[in-house]
Design a protein around this motif. Structure first.
Motif: not given
Length: 133
Positions: A87-92, A98-103, A105-113, A127-128
């Motif tokens: 889990s990752l939360q980002a705020g401003s 804008e603000i965004g997050c990405q996760i 796993v092994n180089g592959e994008l699994k979630d973003e907002e 993101c989770s």
């Protein structure tokens, strides 16, 4: 007989590329957390110092990564055990656009907002994901 032993030793050193979720370091998975944006942000990753992570300094319970006023873009990589929640939360409080997050796993994008700025508002993105396991 020496030739056969050499051949066995060479074969034992080969890896199977078909098992992407596991690596030579005990099956650990590489996870990268990223925060994107155009203004300083707060970053929150729960359980970062728990036994899920190889860089844990403490063995007594979970500790969260909670950073303030982080320059964006920002990223951090960790090695984690398979089958774990992420889990990752980002705020401003003062986003320009804008603000965004990405996760990853092994180089592959699994979630973003990505959240776009609304005048006078605080932006948050979450993101989770989970690691293969």
């Amino acid at each position: 007989m020496a030739c056969l032993a050499t051949m066995v030793a060479l074969l034992a050193g080969c890896s199977d590329d078909g098992d992407k979720g596991k690596s030579e370091d005990g099956g650990m998975v590489t996870v990268e957390f990223k925060v994107t944006g155009d203004s300083p942000a707060s970053v929150y990753i729960p359980g970062i110092n728990s036994s899920l992570y190889t860089d844990a300094k403490k063995s007594s319970g979970d500790a969260d990564l909670d950073l303030e006023n982080v320059k964006t873009p920002w990223s951090k990589k960790f090695k984690v055990k398979p089958g774990r929640s992420l889990s990752l939360q980002a705020g401003s409080a003062e986003p320009k656009k804008e603000i965004g997050c990405q996760i990853f796993v092994n180089g592959e994008l699994k979630d973003e907002e990505t959240r776009k700025n609304k005048p006078g508002s605080t932006l948050t993105a979450g993101c989770s994901s989970t690691t293969p396991g």
